[in-house]
Design a protein around this motif. Sequence first.
Motif, short mmCIF file in Angstrom:
data_model
loop_
_atom_site.label_atom_id
_atom_site.label_comp_id
_atom_site.label_asym_id
_atom_site.label_seq_id
_atom_site.Cartn_x
_atom_site.Cartn_y
_atom_site.Cartn_z
N ILE A 116 -21.22 -3.86 2.49
CA ILE A 116 -20.05 -3.67 1.64
C ILE A 116 -19.39 -2.35 2.04
N THR A 117 -18.10 -2.42 2.30
CA THR A 117 -17.32 -1.22 2.60
C THR A 117 -16.38 -0.99 1.43
N ILE A 118 -16.53 0.18 0.82
CA ILE A 118 -15.71 0.53 -0.34
C ILE A 118 -14.88 1.75 0.02
N LYS A 119 -13.58 1.64 -0.18
CA LYS A 119 -12.68 2.79 0.00
C LYS A 119 -12.16 3.17 -1.37
N LEU A 120 -12.55 4.35 -1.81
CA LEU A 120 -12.11 4.84 -3.11
C LEU A 120 -10.98 5.85 -2.91
N ALA A 121 -9.92 5.66 -3.64
CA ALA A 121 -8.82 6.62 -3.64
C ALA A 121 -9.00 7.51 -4.86
N TYR A 122 -8.75 8.78 -4.66
CA TYR A 122 -8.95 9.72 -5.76
C TYR A 122 -7.92 10.83 -5.67
N GLN A 123 -7.71 11.44 -6.79
CA GLN A 123 -6.77 12.55 -6.87
C GLN A 123 -7.52 13.76 -7.40
N VAL A 124 -7.40 14.84 -6.68
CA VAL A 124 -8.01 16.09 -7.13
C VAL A 124 -6.91 16.93 -7.75
N LYS A 125 -7.03 17.15 -9.03
CA LYS A 125 -6.04 17.96 -9.74
C LYS A 125 -6.52 19.41 -9.76
N LYS A 148 0.85 -1.17 0.00
CA LYS A 148 0.00 0.00 0.00
C LYS A 148 0.90 1.23 0.00
N ILE A 149 0.80 2.01 -1.04
CA ILE A 149 1.60 3.21 -1.15
C ILE A 149 0.76 4.39 -0.71
N ILE A 150 1.28 5.12 0.25
CA ILE A 150 0.58 6.30 0.72
C ILE A 150 1.16 7.50 -0.01
N ASN A 151 0.36 8.10 -0.83
CA ASN A 151 0.77 9.23 -1.64
C ASN A 151 0.00 10.45 -1.17
N PRO A 152 0.67 11.54 -0.86
CA PRO A 152 -0.04 12.72 -0.38
C PRO A 152 -0.96 13.35 -1.43
N ASN A 153 -0.79 12.97 -2.69
CA ASN A 153 -1.64 13.52 -3.75
C ASN A 153 -2.99 12.81 -3.83
N PHE A 154 -3.13 11.68 -3.14
CA PHE A 154 -4.37 10.92 -3.18
C PHE A 154 -5.12 11.05 -1.86
N ASN A 155 -6.43 11.08 -1.96
CA ASN A 155 -7.32 11.09 -0.80
C ASN A 155 -8.13 9.81 -0.83
N ILE A 156 -8.65 9.41 0.32
CA ILE A 156 -9.45 8.20 0.40
C ILE A 156 -10.80 8.54 1.02
N LYS A 157 -11.86 8.08 0.38
CA LYS A 157 -13.23 8.27 0.87
C LYS A 157 -13.84 6.88 1.07
N THR A 158 -14.44 6.67 2.25
CA THR A 158 -15.03 5.38 2.59
C THR A 158 -16.54 5.44 2.47
N PHE A 159 -17.11 4.43 1.84
CA PHE A 159 -18.56 4.30 1.68
C PHE A 159 -18.99 2.97 2.30
N ASN A 160 -20.03 3.00 3.11
CA ASN A 160 -20.60 1.79 3.70
C ASN A 160 -21.99 1.57 3.11
#
Length: 131
Positions: A112-121, A4-16
Motif C-alpha cells: 500500500i502506498t499512501i501519500k498524505l498531504a499536510y499543512q504546517v501552520k 489535483k490542486i498544487i498548493n504551496p502551503n501543502f506538503n506531501i509525504k509518501t509512506f510505503n
Amino acid sequence: MVQKIINPNFNIKTFNIKCENKLSPLAKTIIKSFKFKLYYYVVDDLLYLLKSNPTELNYLLQILHSTVIFLQNNLYVNFFDIYVYDISINEVSKFNRLVNHQSDYFKVSNDITIKLAYQVKPITKKLETIW
C-alpha cells in the motif's frame, strides 16, 4: 473530474507499507475511495464500513494511525490539517515451488502506498499581557 490542486502551503509525504495480511475485496474498494479525503473522514468511513470485520478494521486503522502519528511527532502537523492525497494498492504474488501444499505455492501480499498531504501552520506566539 477531480483536479489535483498544487498548493504551496501543502506538503506531501509518501509512506510505503507491505501488508502480509490478505485484504478483502471490500477493504480494497474502501481504501481506493480515500483519495482526496480528510484524514478524520477516512477513519470515519473505515469505522462504519468495516465494522463487520473488526480484525481487518483494526489492521487498517493501525496502518493509517501510524502514518499520521509520524507526521504529528516529527513535523508537528495538526490532525485536522492532514488528508489522503493519493492511495494505491499493489498486489504482489510470490511463487514458491518448494512448498508441499498446493494452496501455498503462491503467497500474496499487498503493498500500500499512501501519500498524505499536510499543512504546517506557524506556531503563534502567545501575547503576554502587561498588568
